[in-house]
Write an enzyme that holds these catalytic residues in place. Structure first.
Site, PDB file in Angstrom:
ATOM      1  N   ASP A   1       4.783 -98.072 -20.104  1.00 54.72           N
ATOM      2  CA  ASP A   1       5.219 -96.742 -20.533  1.00 54.72           C
ATOM      3  C   ASP A   1       6.489 -96.352 -19.780  1.00 54.72           C
ATOM      4  O   ASP A   1       6.432 -95.829 -18.657  1.00 54.72           O
ATOM      5  CB  ASP A   1       4.108 -95.722 -20.273  1.00 54.72           C
ATOM      6  CG  ASP A   1       2.849 -96.041 -21.057  1.00 54.72           C
ATOM      7  OD1 ASP A   1       2.932 -96.848 -22.004  1.00 54.72           O
ATOM      8  OD2 ASP A   1       1.783 -95.508 -20.721  1.00 54.72           O
TER       9      ASP A   1
ATOM     10  N   GLU B   1      -3.754-103.476 -16.131  1.00 57.02           N
ATOM     11  CA  GLU B   1      -3.474-103.694 -14.699  1.00 57.02           C
ATOM     12  C   GLU B   1      -4.753-103.906 -13.881  1.00 57.02           C
ATOM     13  O   GLU B   1      -4.720-104.781 -13.009  1.00 57.02           O
ATOM     14  CB  GLU B   1      -2.683-102.503 -14.135  1.00 57.02           C
ATOM     15  CG  GLU B   1      -1.355-102.257 -14.794  1.00 57.02           C
ATOM     16  CD  GLU B   1      -1.466-101.459 -16.093  1.00 57.02           C
ATOM     17  OE1 GLU B   1      -2.479-100.743 -16.294  1.00 57.02           O
ATOM     18  OE2 GLU B   1      -0.552-101.566 -16.917  1.00 57.02           O
TER      19      GLU B   1
ATOM     20  N   ASP C   1      -4.112-103.034 -23.769  1.00 56.01           N
ATOM     21  CA  ASP C   1      -3.473-101.964 -23.003  1.00 56.01           C
ATOM     22  C   ASP C   1      -4.259-101.736 -21.705  1.00 56.01           C
ATOM     23  O   ASP C   1      -5.392-102.202 -21.557  1.00 56.01           O
ATOM     24  CB  ASP C   1      -3.457-100.686 -23.849  1.00 56.01           C
ATOM     25  CG  ASP C   1      -2.329 -99.745 -23.479  1.00 56.01           C
ATOM     26  OD1 ASP C   1      -1.790 -99.865 -22.362  1.00 56.01           O
ATOM     27  OD2 ASP C   1      -1.987 -98.883 -24.306  1.00 56.01           O
TER      28      ASP C   1
END
Length: 642
Positions: free
Chosen positions: A431, A364, A361
C-alpha cells in the site's frame, strides 16, 4: 574437517565453512550443535570442485582464509570481503553473541571491514536509496517493506544473510554489520565472480529459480478496491469486451467473504460464482480472488484453526494480533499441516468454480503492534523466524496446485523472502502513496528487488492510496505509472481511488455489503485523454508479448530479473551502477520512466552502443553518455539495443 567443510572449534564457538553450490556457506554458533534448518539454502545443487586445508577452503573462485580467527574472502588473490579487525583494547570481535531469556537463542552480530563499494539489492524499503552504501536497513516484514537480505557489490561478490530473524543490516563508512535479534546460528552464503550476472546466477542456483509465468497472463489485469458484487465484476468485464480490449485477469478484492477467515464467497452478493466464472472464461478472462490470513473469531473456520494449532500465538496478553474490523488472528502457514488444510479449503470453496489464482494479501503478516518477540509461529518465535512466513504462505498454494497438476502456479502476494519466486510468488509492493515521489521510490525498489533475486515484482499502477480520480496531477501520475507498468512483469490496475463509494448495506458489521469501496479504476475512468494514452500503451504491451514470454523464460533459466539494473548488462560502466531511474527490460530494451509532474523531457543515460528509440527508426550511436529525451505526456522514452 567435514566432507566438504572446514570446521573449527574455539572456546565456546563452533565455526563451519562449507563448499555450497558455487560459493561458501558459513555458520557459527555457541550452542552444542548447529540447527538443522537450511532456510533459503534448501535447493539441492551440483557439488562443484573445491579445495581445503587446515586454514582455508576454496570453491569456484571464492576462497576463505582464516587469519588469527578472522575470515578473509578473496577471488583470484584479491580480497573482496573480510571480517572486521578490532584492536584488543576494545574487547570486541567480528562475531559476537549474547544469550537471551528465551531458551537456546541469542542475539548475534557479524562485522566486516567497510570498503569503497557500491551495493544493490536487499529488497524493498520506503526510503528507497539506490546505492545502499551508508544505509541502515531493518530486516523485518512490514506492509510495503520487504526484506530480502541478498546484495551484490561492485567489489565483485554477492552476500546472502541466510537468517529469517528480525534484525538490521548496516552498511556504514566504518563497518558493515549484520544483526539478528534472536537466533541459534550466524548463517550466510558468499560467492564471487567477474560479473553481477554471474553472481546472481550463482545465487539463484542455490536458492531456486522463479516459477514461470504463463503466456496468457502477460496482458492486462484489472483490479480496484473493491468490486463489491458479482454484477459489478461482470459489468466491468463486459465493458472491456465491448471496447475490444482483451482482459487477461480480473481480480476480486477483500470482503467478498462474510467474515475474515471464511475463505469463501458471501452468497448474498455473489449468488452464482460459477455463472460468473464461466462467462468470464468465454471472454478469455481468468479470475483471481483475495484471501487474507486474518481469522475472525466469528469465522466458520476459527474454532478448527484454533483447536488444531493453526493460528499464530502470542506469548503474553490477549491472543489476537491485528486490529482490523475486530480483533483478528493470523493463520500460521509455517505449519505444514496447516498449509495442507488451508489449501484444501481454498480448493473446495473456490476451486469448485475453476478459480485457481489467489491474491495473498497481508502476507507479512501485518501485526498491528510490531513487538516481534510477542508472537510465536509453528517454527519458532517471530523474532527468530519472522521473515520466513511469507515464503511458506506462498508455498501453501504452490505445493497444493503442483500436486493437483497445475504447470505454472502464479499467485499475487504482498511480501516475499529469499527463494519465494520458486513457489509461484508474484510480489507487489504493498500500500504505497499515489505521488510522483513514491513512483521514484518504487522504481528503485523494483530494480533492487530484481538484484535480490525477486524477478516477479510489480506495484499498484498509480499507487494505492490518496489518488483522487478528478485530480489533474493524479491523472498525469496514473499515465506515467501505467507507461512504466507496461514494462514490468505484470500489468495490473489497482488502487483505492477517491472519492470512496459507501457501503452497500447499513447496520451490519460483516459480509460483502459491509466494507467501503474506492472509486472506479478502469482504463476509461479518468477521462478520454487519459484513456487514449493508456489504450496506446496497452497495445504496445500486447505487441511485446512474444518478447516478454522469451524474457520470462530467460529469467526462469538463469535467475536474471526482467527489471534489470543497468550494471547487470554493463558491469564495466561505472555510471550504470549509479542510475536509479533507468533499467533494462530483459536484455533488449532500456526503459526511462518519467516521474516528475509536468515533465515533458528527461535526461537519459545510454551506455556505449547503438540504440533505437521506440518512437522512431533513427539510430543513436552512444559512447556512454546522457541525452535529453523528449517525453510528451503520451510517450515514455524507451530504447531498443541493436
Amino acid at each position: 574437517m567435514g566432507n566438504r567443510s572446514l570446521i573449527i572449534n574455539s572456546e565456546n564457538e563452533m565455526l563451519r565453512i562449507e563448499a555450497w553450490g558455487r560459493g561458501l556457506r558459513v555458520r557459527s554458533t555457541v550452542l552444542p550443535q548447529f540447527p538443522k534448518e537450511d532456510w533459503a539454502l534448501d535447493v539441492k545443487t551440483d557439488e562443484y570442485p573445491f579445495s581445503i586445508g587446515d586454514n582455508y577452503i576454496e570453491c569456484e573462485g571464492i576462497r576463505c582464509d582464516i587469519r588469527d580467527g578472522r575470515l578473509v574472502f578473496s577471488n583470484g588473490g584479491k580480497v573482496v570481503l573480510e571480517e572486521k579487525s578490532y584492536p584488543w583494547a576494545l574487547h570486541k570481535t567480528a562475531r559476537s553473541y549474547k544469550f537471551l531469556n528465551m531458551a537456546d537463542s541469542f542475539s548475534a552480530a557479524l562485522s566486516f571491514e567497510s570498503q569503497d563499494e557500491v551495493l544493490h539489492g536487499m529488497g524493498q524499503y520506503r526510503d528507497s536509496v539506490y546505492d545502499l552504501k551508508g544505509t541502515v536497513l531493518e530486516m523485518a516484514p512490514r506492509n510495503s517493506q520487504i526484506s530480502v537480505p541478498f546484495l551484490v557489490s561492485s567489489a565483485g561478490y554477492g552476500f546472502l544473510w541466510n537468517n529469517p530473524a528480525i534484525g538490521t543490516a548496516t552498511f556504514g563508512a566504518n563497518v558493515t554489520e549484520w544483526k539478528a535479534e534472536a537466533t541459534k546460528c550466524i548463517d550466510y552464503w558468499i560467492t564471487a565472480a567477474d560479473t553481477p550476472a554471474e553472481i546472481i546466477s550463482r545465487y539463484t542456483e542455490v536458492t531456486g529459480h522463479a516459477s514461470p509465468i504463463a503466456d496468457d497472463l502477460l496482458g492486462l489485469w484489472q483490479c480496484r478496491l473493491r468490486y463489491r458484487t458479482q454484477d459489478e465484476v461482470l459489468e466491468v468485464a463486459r465493458e472491456y469486451k465491448r471496447r475490444g480490449i482483451k482482459l487477461d485477469v480480473i481480480v476480486i478484492d477483500f470482503f467478498h467473504w462474510d467474515y475474515q477467515g471464511d475463505w469463501s464467497f458471501d452468497p448474498e452478493y455473489w449468488p452464482d460464482p460459477q455463472a460468473m466464472v464461466d462467462e468470464l472464461a468465454e471472454m478469455g478472462t481468468k479470475v483471481m480472488v483475495s484471501v487474507w490470513p486474518t481469522v475472525d473469531p466469528r469465522s466458520v473456520n476459527y474454532e478448527e484453526f484454533k483447536n488444531r494449532g493453526f493460528l499464530i500465538r502470542t506469548d503474553r496478553g490477549i491472543s489476537s494480533a491485528m486490529d482490523f474490523f475486530g480483533k483478528m488472528h493470523f493463520f500460521d502457514s509455517t505449519n505444514p499441516e496447516a498449509r495442507e488444510f488451508g489449501y484444501q479449503i481454498l480448493k473446495k470453496n473456490y476451486g469448485q468454480y475453476g478459480i485457481d489464482m489467489f491474491w495473498l494479501d497481508e502476507a507479512e503478516p501485518e501485526y498491528t503492534v510490531t513487538d516481534y518477540d510477542h508472537y510465536r509461529q509453528y517454527i519458532g518465535p517471530v523474532a527468530e523466524t519472522g521473515n520466513f512466513y511469507s515464503r511458506q504462505h506462498a508455498r501453501m498454494l504452490y505445493d497444493g496446485q503442483k500436486t493437483d497438476g497445475k504447470d505454472a502456479p502464479l499467485n499475487l502476494i504482498r511480501c516475499v523472502w529469499v527463494g519465494s519466486p520458486r513457489f509461484g510468488a508474484l510480489c507487489w509492493s504493498g500500500d504505497v502513496q499515489s505521488t510522483f515521489r513514491e513512483m521514484k521510490h518504487q522504481m528503485i525498489n523494483g530494480i533492487n528487488m530484481g538484484v535480490a533475486g525477486i524477478p516477479w515484482w510489480i506495484s499498484d499502477t498509480g499507487g494505492f492510496y490518496d489518488g483522487f480520480v478528478e485530480n489533474e496531477e493524479f491523472r498525469e501520475l496514473l499515465v506515467r505509472w501505467f507507461q512504466w507498468a507496461c514494462f514490468t512483469p505484470i500489468l495490473r490496475m489497482h488502487g483505492d481511488r477517491l472519492p470512496h463509494v459507501p457501503e452497500l448495506a447499513e447496520n451490519t458489521d460483516h459480509g460483502g455489503g459491509f466494507c467501503f469501496a474506492g472509486a472506479p479504476n478502469e482504463l476509461w475512468s479518468y477521462g478520454e485523454e487519459v484513456y487514449e494514452i493508456l489504450h496506446k500503451y496497452l497495445d504496445i504491451r500486447e505487441s511485446m508479448k512474444g518478447y516478454i514470454s522469451e524474457s520470462v523464460k530467460e529469467t526462469t533459466d538463469t535467475g536474471l530479473p526482467l527489471i534489470r539494473a543497468l550494471f547487470i548488462e554493463y558491469p564495466d560502466d561505472a555510471e550504470c551502477w549509479k542510475i536509479p531511474d533507468e533499467y533494462m527490460f530483459g536484455s533488449k530494451y532500456l526503459v526511462a520512466p518519467v516521474s516528475d509532474y509536468k515533465a515533458r523531457s528527461r535526461r537519459v543515460y545510454l551506455p556505449k552502443g547503438d540504440w533505437k528509440a521506440m518512437d522512431t527508426e533513427k539510430i543513436l550511436h552512444s559512447n556512454g553518455g546522457y541525452i535529453e529525451a523528449a517525453a510528451p505526456l503520451d510517450y515514455m522514452p524507451v530504447y531498443e539495443r541493436i
